[in-house]
Design an enzyme around this catalytic site. Structure first.
Site, mmCIF file in Angstrom:
data_model
loop_
_atom_site.group_PDB
_atom_site.id
_atom_site.type_symbol
_atom_site.label_atom_id
_atom_site.label_comp_id
_atom_site.label_asym_id
_atom_site.label_seq_id
_atom_site.Cartn_x
_atom_site.Cartn_y
_atom_site.Cartn_z
ATOM 1 N N HIS A 181 -3.299 5.115 2.186
ATOM 2 C CA HIS A 181 -4.457 4.637 2.484
ATOM 3 C C HIS A 181 -5.355 5.851 2.690
ATOM 4 O O HIS A 181 -6.433 6.051 2.408
ATOM 5 C CB HIS A 181 -4.244 3.870 3.829
ATOM 6 C CG HIS A 181 -3.892 2.485 3.406
ATOM 7 N ND1 HIS A 181 -2.784 1.965 4.203
ATOM 8 C CD2 HIS A 181 -4.034 1.625 2.374
ATOM 9 C CE1 HIS A 181 -2.221 0.624 3.640
ATOM 10 N NE2 HIS A 181 -2.980 0.480 2.588
ATOM 11 N N LYS A 210 -1.885 -14.124 7.092
ATOM 12 C CA LYS A 210 -0.837 -13.208 6.993
ATOM 13 C C LYS A 210 -0.255 -12.983 8.406
ATOM 14 O O LYS A 210 -0.987 -12.657 9.273
ATOM 15 C CB LYS A 210 -1.337 -11.927 6.487
ATOM 16 C CG LYS A 210 -1.166 -11.589 5.071
ATOM 17 C CD LYS A 210 -1.497 -10.179 4.522
ATOM 18 C CE LYS A 210 -1.488 -10.041 2.955
ATOM 19 N NZ LYS A 210 -2.136 -8.608 2.570
ATOM 20 N N ARG A 261 -2.191 1.337 -7.685
ATOM 21 C CA ARG A 261 -0.904 2.038 -7.741
ATOM 22 C C ARG A 261 -0.354 1.813 -9.301
ATOM 23 O O ARG A 261 0.495 2.527 -9.534
ATOM 24 C CB ARG A 261 0.042 1.764 -6.618
ATOM 25 C CG ARG A 261 -0.219 2.245 -5.302
ATOM 26 C CD ARG A 261 0.429 1.604 -4.217
ATOM 27 N NE ARG A 261 -0.083 0.079 -4.018
ATOM 28 C CZ ARG A 261 0.064 -0.866 -3.141
ATOM 29 N NH1 ARG A 261 0.999 -0.431 -2.164
ATOM 30 N NH2 ARG A 261 -0.501 -1.887 -3.157
ATOM 31 N N SER A 288 2.674 -0.941 2.572
ATOM 32 C CA SER A 288 2.837 -1.203 3.918
ATOM 33 C C SER A 288 4.056 -2.029 4.045
ATOM 34 O O SER A 288 4.649 -2.006 5.050
ATOM 35 C CB SER A 288 1.490 -1.946 4.627
ATOM 36 O OG SER A 288 0.342 -0.990 4.424
HETATM 37 P P1 ADP Z 1 -4.479 -5.717 1.452
HETATM 38 O O1 ADP Z 1 -3.772 -6.793 2.136
HETATM 39 O O2 ADP Z 1 -6.109 -5.991 1.197
HETATM 40 O O3 ADP Z 1 -3.849 -5.661 -0.075
HETATM 41 P P2 ADP Z 1 -3.524 -3.106 2.009
HETATM 42 O O4 ADP Z 1 -3.776 -2.537 3.314
HETATM 43 O O5 ADP Z 1 -2.408 -3.418 1.613
HETATM 44 O O6 ADP Z 1 -4.570 -4.325 1.980
HETATM 45 O O7 ADP Z 1 -4.201 -2.139 0.740
HETATM 46 C C1 ADP Z 1 -5.776 -1.967 0.883
HETATM 47 C C2 ADP Z 1 -5.924 -1.215 -0.548
HETATM 48 O O8 ADP Z 1 -5.574 0.180 -0.498
HETATM 49 C C3 ADP Z 1 -5.626 -2.063 -1.710
HETATM 50 O O9 ADP Z 1 -6.613 -1.793 -2.646
HETATM 51 C C4 ADP Z 1 -4.381 -1.427 -2.008
HETATM 52 O O10 ADP Z 1 -4.058 -1.500 -3.464
HETATM 53 C C5 ADP Z 1 -4.485 -0.060 -1.789
HETATM 54 N N1 ADP Z 1 -3.466 0.801 -1.529
HETATM 55 C C6 ADP Z 1 -2.309 0.397 -0.606
HETATM 56 N N2 ADP Z 1 -1.200 1.317 -0.649
HETATM 57 C C7 ADP Z 1 -1.986 2.517 -1.538
HETATM 58 C C8 ADP Z 1 -1.111 3.566 -1.934
HETATM 59 N N3 ADP Z 1 -0.296 4.003 -1.463
HETATM 60 N N4 ADP Z 1 -2.222 4.558 -2.572
HETATM 61 C C9 ADP Z 1 -3.613 4.031 -3.139
HETATM 62 N N5 ADP Z 1 -3.831 2.584 -2.750
HETATM 63 C C10 ADP Z 1 -3.088 1.944 -1.918
#
Ligand code: ADP
Length: 170
Positions: free
Chosen positions: A20, A44, A94, A132
């Site tokens: 992130h 969630k 990803r 995450s």
């Molecule tokens: P959500 O619950 O909305 O998917 P996340 O916190 O999991 O929220 O992710 C937010 C954004 O960051 C999403 O677009 C996700 O695809 C992206 N994301 C998550 N992990 C990574 C990573 N390791 N590298 C790049 N983008 C990521």
């Protein structure tokens, strides 16, 4: 005067990972201001409350001057986007599963707000395996997550993990 370009990077950030942060750094160079928007998604179950996620994110991105952190309470992202006069949403991709998912969300958001655009950044190679949910799983079973999250998040996770284990043993 040209209008300030505001980007919104929304997500759960439960927890914030180096993946992130990489997206935040890169997006902060594209926009004049980047808002990291912590979604409060009632369906969630999260490890951290919205307030904790805001604090952890603020601490971790403190050095990037044009980034601020906010929460999305009771409302659609399209309404928030409209309210702050944003230029685009930012998402990270990803793999092909993310692609399908993000494409669907971007289309749905555009239906809500016709001038809403989504800018997609591809994950950097070294972070594309980070998620995450994977990190929570590893932390829960005492694995090493020090390379995956910033230090403040790592510390908060060690504490939370013990609390969760205690709750479950009752
Ligand atoms: P959500 O619950 O909305 O998917 P996340 O916190 O999991 O929220 O992710 C937010 C954004 O960051 C999403 O677009 C996700 O695809 C992206 N994301 C998550 N992990 C990574 C990573 N390791 N590298 C790049 N983008 C990521």
């Amino acid at each position: 005067m040209t209008k300030k370009k505001i980007g919104i990077y929304a997500g759960s950030f439960d927890p914030l990972t180096h993946g992130h942060i990489d997206i935040i750094r890169r997006a902060s160079k594209i926009f004049d201001e980047l808002i990291v928007l912590i979604a409060i998604n009632t369906s969630k179950k999260t490890w951290f409350t919205a307030e904790e996620r805001v604090l952890l994110t603020q601490q971790a991105v403190d050095q990037i001057s044009n980034v601020r952190v906010d929460t999305l309470r009771n409302g659609l992202i399209a309404n928030y986007y409209h309210r702050v006069g944003a230029s685009a949403l930012v998402r990270g991709i990803r793999n092909s599963t993310d692609f399908e998912y993000e494409y669907g969300i971007a289309s749905a958001n555009k239906k809500q707000c016709a001038n809403l655009d989504t800018v997609v950044l591809f994950a950097s190679d070294q972070y594309r395996y980070l998620s995450s949910s994977l990190i929570k799983e590893i932390a829960y079973f005492d694995g090493d997550i020090t390379d995956m999250v910033p230090e403040n998040v790592n510390q908060a996770m060690q504490i939370r993990k013990k609390e969760l284990a205690l709750q479950q043993s009752k």
